[in-house]
Motif scaffolding. Structure first.
Motif, short mmCIF file in Angstrom:
data_model
loop_
_atom_site.label_atom_id
_atom_site.label_comp_id
_atom_site.label_asym_id
_atom_site.label_seq_id
_atom_site.Cartn_x
_atom_site.Cartn_y
_atom_site.Cartn_z
N GLY A 1 -3.72 -3.78 -9.05
CA GLY A 1 -3.82 -4.73 -7.95
C GLY A 1 -2.81 -5.85 -7.99
N LEU A 2 -1.59 -5.56 -8.48
CA LEU A 2 -0.56 -6.58 -8.61
C LEU A 2 -0.27 -7.28 -7.29
CD1 LEU A 2 1.74 -8.00 -10.19
CD2 LEU A 2 3.21 -6.06 -9.58
N PHE A 3 -0.08 -6.53 -6.22
CA PHE A 3 0.34 -7.14 -4.95
C PHE A 3 -0.79 -7.97 -4.32
CE2 PHE A 3 3.37 -3.37 -4.83
CZ PHE A 3 4.42 -4.12 -5.34
N SER B 1 10.51 0.58 -2.90
CA SER B 1 9.65 1.33 -1.98
C SER B 1 8.18 0.99 -2.18
CB SER B 1 9.88 2.84 -2.14
OG SER B 1 9.57 3.25 -3.45
N ALA B 2 7.76 0.67 -3.42
CA ALA B 2 6.36 0.36 -3.68
C ALA B 2 5.93 -0.90 -2.93
CB ALA B 2 6.12 0.20 -5.18
N LEU C 1 3.44 -3.69 1.91
CA LEU C 1 3.56 -4.65 3.01
C LEU C 1 3.19 -4.02 4.35
CD1 LEU C 1 6.89 -6.47 2.03
CD2 LEU C 1 4.55 -7.31 1.74
N VAL C 2 3.52 -2.73 4.50
CA VAL C 2 3.21 -2.04 5.75
C VAL C 2 1.72 -1.72 5.85
CG1 VAL C 2 3.60 0.09 7.06
CG2 VAL C 2 5.53 -1.10 5.99
N LYS C 3 1.10 -1.34 4.74
CA LYS C 3 -0.28 -0.83 4.78
C LYS C 3 -1.33 -1.91 4.61
CE LYS C 3 1.09 3.68 2.88
NZ LYS C 3 0.98 4.62 1.74
#
Length: 536
Positions: A422-424, A455-456, A461-463
């Motif tokens: 859960g870093l982001f 890419s990660a 950011l998109v999802k």
């Protein structure tokens, strides 16, 4: 060095992860053939060693497969060595055999270490040449220039090769007693580069180092200032022997305080302080009151009472904790106690030990099945106003910063594990705080993830629901402080670089989100800034 027949030095192919990080100099050996192509001679470990038969110092590469020598090369006093390949390759042309040799290092830090060793040996050659020239005696072998690879003959008539016992060091050291200390200081401080390894080996035998440190305690108990000043010179000389095994022993828990204590009694600093304190005083004479005691630097008090090892997450492995303590002590020795006396080679060795200690610590924490889970549990559950939470974020920042020294496979595995924990989501919370310090740390972690795998972050950011992290990045870039804005500018630049977008979905989904949702805000902010600029 002459051009290498128009051929570039070979690049080091990806090697398997090395488990023993004391082997800092893993290399491939290449030799340029007659057709201008590089022949791979094998993989091994390179070291800078004294070669008894030729009574000189050279580079020795021993094969990791059969322990046979792949390369034996006496270091030349001529400027024949060059670095290529982003500081991971050392090449040279040997004019005697008219052949180019290349050492391609697995790690840049290993290349740096061997490069400093070469320069150190060449410096000792230059000093000897100057002395010989002053005496009107230049040995023929010194005039000859570069030496051949694999050649072992010595020249007994050359003065450079005389006094072999003095050059290679003593067969034994004097007893560790107060009466022999001046003799021992002379042996350690005045030894040639060729004798350092042998002297270090003798110091490590039969508890000799511990006896020397006990002498320091005796001198301190007796307040023997002359003895303490000699102990300073002795311990400083032991450090400058630049021996990794000796460093390990000096920095052990039961030795390090005595080592640091001996280094408190620098006679040069005492003299400097006394001179500064010896001037005229207001309303007084020139100083007829005698010498005033000068307070020495209390390194032991600082390390014992002021340095606190704070574990934001408990580390169960005692060896890992010991590595962390040792790394801090090396940094303190290098940057605080002895910065003005360390030569480049010793400084490079200490830096290399710190780097590989950090790598070992990161790998050990990564392989601990509970550590990352506990770290993220605390990041999620600790109140944002609790000072411990800022410490947790700082630890996460340092962990990601140290990860850049890992090999590609290991680094990718670590960041994948961080993202899985859960870093982001944690970084979203970090950037939402009002603390600029925490925001800067969070932005730094995001930069580390981008350098590993852009890419990660783009996919997240998109999802992410409502694109909360992307929204916060843009908001802080528009409204944040100048330092944070500069960091986020670099972040956005990297994220929007199409050259790093491997998948079509990145170019379509991510760029579409950015241009549809955020580009207008950025353009408006930039235009507002331009309008607010004062005119000429």
């Amino acid at each position: 060095m002459q051009a290498m027949a128009g051929s570039e030095a070979p690049q080091h192919e990806q090697l398997l992860p090395a488990e023993d990080f004391t082997n800092l100099q893993r290399v491939k050996v290449y030799r340029l053939n007659d057709s201008g192509h590089w022949d791979d001679k094998g993989t091994g470990h390179v070291s800078c060693e004294y070669m008894e038969q030729s009574d000189s110092v050279g580079l020795v590469v021993v094969s990791e497969e059969d322990q046979q020598p792949l390369l034996v090369h006496r270091i030349s006093r001529e400027d024949i060595y060059q670095r290529q390949g982003g500081d991971t390759i050392i090449t040279w042309t040997d004019p005697d055999i008219n052949t180019d040799i290349a050492l391609s290092f697995q790690e840049a830090v290993g290349c740096n270490y061997i490069w400093e060793q070469i320069k150190s040996v060449q410096l000792s050659y230059a000093k000897h040449d100057m002395k010989s020239a002053a005496d009107g005696d230049l040995p023929g072998r010194m005039r000859r220039g570069a030496v051949d690879e694999y050649e072992f003959g010595s020249a007994p008539g050359d003065s450079f090769y005389q006094d072999s016992a003095e050059r290679t060091g003593p067969s034994e050291l004097p007893p560790a007693e107060l009466g022999t200390m001046s003799e021992l200081v002379k042996i350690v401080v005045d030894c040639s580069p060729f004798a350092r390894e042998k002297i270090a080996s003798l110091v490590l035998q039969n508890g000799y180092l511990r006896k020397l440190l006990d002498l320091f305690k005796t001198c301190e108990d007796l307040d023997d200032q002359d003895g303490l000043h000699m102990m300073y010179r002795l311990v400083r000389g032991l450090v400058l022997l630049n021996d990794a095994a000796l460093f390990d022993e000096l920095l052990r828990d039961d030795n390090v305080m005595d080592v640091v204590g001996a280094l408190e009694y620098d006679p040069d600093l005492v003299g400097l302080n006394a001179a500064e304190d010896g001037g005229e005083t207001i309303g007084g004479g020139g100083g007829g009151g005698g010498e005033q005691p000068v307070e020495r630097t209390q390194h032991r008090v600082f390390l014992r009472d002021s340095v606190v090892f704070k574990e934001v997450v408990p580390i169960q492995d005692a060896d890992v904790r010991a590595k962390i303590h040792q790394t801090y002590r090396i940094g303190y020795l290098k940057d605080v106690i002895l910065p003005r006396v360390l030569d480049d080679a010793t400084f490079g060795t200490l830096t290399s030990i710190m780097l590989f200690n950090n790598v070992e610590v990161v790998l050990a924490l990564q392989n601990d099945p509970t550590f990352l889970k506990e770290l993220f549990a605390r990041l999620h559950n600790t109140p944002r106003t609790n000072p411990d939470w800022d410490d947790l974020v700082g630890f996460l920042q340092e962990l990601c910063s140290l990860a850049k020294h890992l090999q590609i496979q290991q680094r990718g595995s670590l960041f994948a594990a961080l993202v899985q924990h859960g870093l982001f989501y944690v970084l979203t919370d970090v950037l939402k705080t009002d603390s600029e310090s925490s925001q800067l740390k969070g932005a730094d972690v995001l930069m580390s993830t981008l350098h590993n795998d852009p890419s990660a972050l783009r996919a997240f950011l998109v999802k992410q629901d409502q694109h909360a992290l992307f929204e916060r990045i843009v908001t802080l870039f528009v409204e944040g402080e100048e330092g944070l804005q500069a960091q986020l500018f670099e972040l956005l630049k990297l994220m929007l670089d199409p050259e790093t977008m491997d998948q079509p979905v990145e170019k379509s989904g991510f760029l579409e989100l950015f241009y549809d949702t955020y580009v207008d805000r950025l353009v408006t902010s930039v235009n507002a800034g331009v309008r607010d600029e004062p005119g000429p």
